[in-house]
Structure formats: structure tokens, C-alpha cells
Design an enzyme around this catalytic site. Structure first.
Site, mmCIF file in Angstrom:
data_model
loop_
_atom_site.group_PDB
_atom_site.id
_atom_site.type_symbol
_atom_site.label_atom_id
_atom_site.label_comp_id
_atom_site.label_asym_id
_atom_site.label_seq_id
_atom_site.Cartn_x
_atom_site.Cartn_y
_atom_site.Cartn_z
ATOM 1 N N HIS A 216 -37.439 19.638 24.034
ATOM 2 C CA HIS A 216 -36.366 18.700 24.352
ATOM 3 C C HIS A 216 -35.108 19.498 24.683
ATOM 4 O O HIS A 216 -34.900 20.606 24.186
ATOM 5 C CB HIS A 216 -36.138 17.803 23.130
ATOM 6 C CG HIS A 216 -35.222 16.643 23.351
ATOM 7 N ND1 HIS A 216 -33.852 16.767 23.382
ATOM 8 C CD2 HIS A 216 -35.487 15.322 23.519
ATOM 9 C CE1 HIS A 216 -33.313 15.572 23.559
ATOM 10 N NE2 HIS A 216 -34.278 14.680 23.645
ATOM 11 N N ASP A 293 -38.059 21.654 15.362
ATOM 12 C CA ASP A 293 -37.525 20.332 15.703
ATOM 13 C C ASP A 293 -38.573 19.301 15.308
ATOM 14 O O ASP A 293 -39.603 19.164 15.967
ATOM 15 C CB ASP A 293 -37.227 20.287 17.200
ATOM 16 C CG ASP A 293 -36.867 18.897 17.714
ATOM 17 O OD1 ASP A 293 -36.916 17.922 16.937
ATOM 18 O OD2 ASP A 293 -36.550 18.786 18.918
ATOM 19 N N GLN A 296 -39.868 14.209 16.512
ATOM 20 C CA GLN A 296 -40.987 13.373 16.914
ATOM 21 C C GLN A 296 -42.153 13.431 15.934
ATOM 22 O O GLN A 296 -43.118 12.688 16.084
ATOM 23 C CB GLN A 296 -41.480 13.798 18.306
ATOM 24 C CG GLN A 296 -40.474 13.598 19.413
ATOM 25 C CD GLN A 296 -40.192 12.138 19.720
ATOM 26 O OE1 GLN A 296 -41.024 11.267 19.499
ATOM 27 N NE2 GLN A 296 -38.998 11.862 20.215
ATOM 28 N N CYS A 457 -35.190 13.899 28.745
ATOM 29 C CA CYS A 457 -34.499 15.072 28.191
ATOM 30 C C CYS A 457 -35.473 16.225 27.985
ATOM 31 O O CYS A 457 -35.385 16.974 26.992
ATOM 32 C CB CYS A 457 -33.796 14.717 26.881
ATOM 33 S SG CYS A 457 -32.415 13.582 27.085
#
Length: 498
Positions: A216, A293, A296, A457
Site C-alpha cells: 500500500h 503492515d 488487512q 493506493c
């Protein structure tokens, strides 16, 4: 395929009968799975195991404290105010079915353009259970106060609720201590905090930051910014044709120059779930730190940051059935202690005069100003709601639902799914011959079906497939096979309409 078929295959409960809908052409229905229930007014009940209850709580329903945390003046209630499902056995989560989850989410029972809402834009944001909505209303209605610096009753109650949220996040991520958790606005702010605090102090000329192509923008741009300041380099890690990270290339790119690897636990555009633990172990051989990250990932499968051995892990609450504007950063204690403050102001200090300022210990050092207190209250309620279900059953259900979606979408002429990694979450990004993504999304919206269209993104990931934009349907635990079938039927009609 129907919900009951998927759920029965997992050994979960199936709720009462609901009329079946027409299956997708070319994909056989699975008998016996209930469709989504008839629309019910909000709020439906105080417990999703008892839909007959319709009373509206007047206190902070949903502010259920995890075991071992404080219960400030009834704000975080005991069994009598618990709004999650009753456990099958003491200390065990309840069994899962998507219908149990759907009962709790009021917005899923509205109409859009005359059709029942089919929310397939979960990768952008998830919808909120009433337990979260009621927790926010309860906080503002009975406990609103600033935290950490008030001696009155409501300040103590709000502080206890806020710190109960921190403890809940630590347990949710498998962190060793609540002190390893920093509250931020979301994944983007968490990554920027690490880039500006840890990155400025530890990156220099000639250093490498490895970032896979599937990331992302929030896990690319902050590193570009700090690399420009420090004269480090952002080095892309290529993808294989199926959307997996090229692990051979990754191993070749790692070197003693590598100071950081920044990678997602699950891709927002391809759904790919990389082998994070293995990639982290390899990076650590070179002395590099690893930031993961988890935006998700956290809603789809359990996470244990200690097992992953991640140095940093970040996520956003709004992708986890919690409010917008709240998220969390985990960092290893030794790393966190060495991080300088990124922002200055209230809450992050011990004492201030015009000759010298001394700082509070972490995590408060990195939480300048008044935090999103109600957001933490809502995040706590969301974590309680999600973890009240058997998470392994949720993951298995979503995996089966994704398999049905892949099979069903294959019946749409001219539709091409992006990525086919074997390990993935329910993110279905696609193109449709003869139609631009924005037009696809507009067509589906007429049928009450919400999907995302654009670059998501993640422009480098789309460029890997020679694309600038695509449509994306993304699944969550409350979605059903019948909703997938509606998506596919509408896309088939679009193709027939020319």
C-alpha cells in the site's frame, strides 16, 4: 453455494430457515444454507444469541473489559451487560456463523437503491456492530472525560477504559505487555511515526529499506520521505506473476546495508499473505528491523507478534469493525525505548520549563496530546465482539467463501482476477473486458452492491499487471455466498447489456 453449506462444512451452527435465492449460473447451489435475515430495526438486541431481545441499553453497552482489566464504575460491564455471544463453555469463544455476525451490524440491513445492501468494500473499511456503536454512545452519554490528568471520578473511569483498550490490543496481538502498544490514528500514522522517529535516528547514506511491490502507498511513501532526508534508498522487492513476493529476489537484495524491511501481512489489492515469519527471520540475520503492515490481516486471522518476531506491527481500527481515526503500533520493548518523540505537547511529558523538558516513559512518550479516547473505547468493543467468535472458524469460513467467490466469478465472461497466490485473504481485484472499473462500480451500485474502483493506493502492484486501475470486491466474516452470487449475477447482466 450458500451460507449454511459453507458453515456446516466447518461444523458451525446454522440459524433458522430463510428462502433460498437463485444460484449463480453455472455454479451449483449448496443446499441448506440460510440467506441473510430479513431487515431488522436497529438496535435488534443486546446479545446476538438472543434476537428476541429489543431493549436499548442506556449505559455503555459493549464496553466489556477483557479478563483481568479494570471495570470503571460499570463502564466496562460484567456478564449482565455483555453484548457478545455467550461462550459455549466458560473461557471459550462461541461458535461462528455469518448470520450471528450479521445480526449485530445494523447497516447491513438497509436498502441501497431499493436493494438490500451488499457490502463488499471491506478492504476500504468494515461496517460496525451495534456493540461498537452503543459503546461510543455510552461513553459520550455517561463517561466522557479527558484522561491521565484528572483527579475526579469520570477522569479515572475514562482513563481505566482507555488503558483497558491498550491491554486488549496487547492481548489481541500477542504482545508481552500493554506498554508495547502505542495508540495512533491508524496504520498510516503508525508507519509515519516509525519512519520519523526510528528511521531518522537509524537510517543514513547508503542504507537500504526493502519494500515489496505489493505494498500500500502508506508503506511506501513514508519510507521515500525519510530516505530523502537521510540519503538512504528504498529498494523494491519484485513480485512473481501470481502475486507472491519473489523470495529469491528478496534473499538476494538483503545485505548488511539493509536496515529495514517493510511489508504487509496481507495485500489490500491482491490478497497475498506473505511468509512474514520466514522473511523476518531472514532479515534479522542481517541485523535489519522488520515493520509489518497488518491493516488487512487482523480482521481475517489471529496474529501473534512475538511468534512473527516483528520489530513493529501496525493496524487500523476501522478495518477491524472499530471506529475510524484509531489504530495501534506495536514495537518490541527495546526498540520502543530508543525511539525519540515524533510530536511534542501534552501527555508525553514529565515536566516542562524553558530550560529543560523531561519526557514520560513509553508508550505515553509517543502519544502527544489528547488521544482518540472514544475511538479506543470503540476499538475495545470491536475486539471483544470479534474475539467472542471462534477465530479459527471465522478464518476457515472466509477461506471457503473466497473459494466460492473465485469459482463463481470465473463464470463471468471477460472477467480476469488479479493474483493467484495460494496463501491469501478474501480480496478479489478484477478487470472486466469492455468496461472501466468506475463504470463497473456504478453498475453494481444500482443493485445495492458496494465495491471499490481505482488504484486502491497500490499503484506499483497494479502496474505489475500493466494496469492503472481495477475493481475490487473484498470479503469479511459477515458476507455470505448469496451476496457473492448477487455480485456475479449483476456482472453477468452487465456483460449481457454490452
Amino acid at each position: 453455494m450458500t451460507t449454511a453449506e459453507v458453515t456446516r462444512g466447518l461444523g458451525g451452527p446454522v440459524t433458522g430457515p430463510v428462502p433460498q435465492q437463485s444460484p449463480v449460473q453455472g455454479v451449483p447451489a449448496v443446499p441448506g444454507v440460510p440467506q441473510h435475515p430479513s431487515p431488522l430495526p436497529y438496535p435488534q438486541s443486546t446479545d446476538h444469541t438472543d434476537p428476541a431481545v429489543t431493549a436499548v441499553p442506556t449505559s455503555s453497552a459493549g464496553l466489556t473489559a477483557p479478563a483481568g482489566t479494570a471495570d470503571p464504575a460499570g463502564l466496562v460491564g460484567g456478564a449482565e451487560s455483555r453484548t457478545g455471544p455467550a461462550p459455549a463453555l466458560p473461557g471459550q469463544p462461541a461458535a461462528f456463523s455469518p448470520e450471528l455476525a450479521r445480526r449485530d451490524v445494523p447497516i447491513l440491513h438497509r436498502l441501497v437503491n431499493g436493494h438490500p445492501l451488499v457490502w463488499l468494500d471491506n478492504g476500504a473499511t468494515t461496517q460496525k456492530p451495534r456493540q461498537v456503536i452503543e459503546a461510543l454512545a455510552g461513553f459520550y452519554g455517561s463517561a466522557n472525560s479527558n484522561i491521565h490528568r484528572g483527579a475526579h471520578t469520570m477522569a479515572r473511569e475514562a482513563t481505566e477504559a482507555f488503558e483497558a483498550g491498550r491491554a486488549a490490543v496487547a492481548r489481541f496481538l500477542g504482545a508481552a505487555s500493554p506498554d508495547d502498544i502505542v495508540f495512533v490514528r491508524g496504520t498510516t500514522e503508525g508507519i509515519n511515526l516509525v519512519a520519523q522517529s526510528w528511521g531518522r535516528a537509524n537510517l543514513g547514506p547508503g542504507d537500504d529499506i526493502l519494500v515489496p511491490v505489493l505494498e500500500h502507498h502508506s508503506n511506501i511513501v513514508p519510507w521515500q520521505m525519510v530516505a530523502k532526508e537521510t540519503r538512504a534508498r528504498v529498494v523494491p522487492v519484485p513480485l512473481r506473476p501470481d502475486g507472491r513476493i519473489d523470495l529469491d529476489a528478496y534473499a538476494d537484495l538483503l545485505s548488511m546495508r539493509t536496515q529495514l524491511v517493510a511489508l504487509s501481512h496481507a495485500s489490500n489489492v491482491l490478497g497475498t499473505v506473505p511468509p512474514v515469519r520466514e522473511m523476518t527471520a531472514l532479515a534479522h540475520r542481517y541485523g535489519a528491523k522488520v515493520l509489518v503492515d497488518g491493516a488487512q490481516a487482523v480482521a481475517h486471522f489471529p496474529v501473534d507478534v512475538q511468534d512473527l518476531d516483528a520489530d513493529f506491527y501496525v493496524f487500523s481500527g476501522h478495518k477491524l469493525f472499530a471506529p475510524t481515526g484509531i489504530g495501534a503500533l506495536y514495537a518490541k520493548p527495546d526498540v520502543l525505548r530508543d525511539m525519540a518523540p515524533w510530536q511534542g505537547g501534552g501527555n508525553m511529558i514529565e515536566s516542562v520549563d524553558f530550560t529543560r523538558t523531561t519526557y514520560a516513559p513509553v508508550p505515553h512518550l509517543l502519544e502527544a496530546g489528547t488521544g482518540h479516547i472514544s475511538g479506543v473505547v470503540g476499538l475495545l468493543a470491536a475486539l471483544n465482539w470479534l474475539t467472542s467468535f471462534d477465530r479459527d472458524a471465522v478464518t476457515a469460513y472466509e477461506t471457503a467463501l473466497m473459494a466460492h467467490a473465485q469459482q463463481a466469478l470465473a463464470t463471468v465472461p471477460g472477467l480476469e482476477l488479479l493474483g493467484s497466490a495460494p496463501e491469501r485473504i478474501g480480496v478479489l481485484t478484477f478487470t472486466l473486458a469492455g468496461h472501466d472499473p468506475a463504470g463497473i462500480a456504478e453498475w453494481l451500485d444500482r443493485d445495492g452492491i458496494a465495491v471499490r474502483a481505482g488504484h486502491h493506493c497500490a499503484q506499483p502492484a497494479l502496474a505489475h499487471y500493466g494496469l492503472a486501475s481495477a475493481a475490487r470486491a473484498s470479503l469479511a466474516l459477515y458476507n455470505t455466498p448469496e451476496e457473492v452470487d448477487k455480485l456475479v449475477a449483476s456482472l453477468q447482466q452487465l456483460q449481457q447489456a454490452g
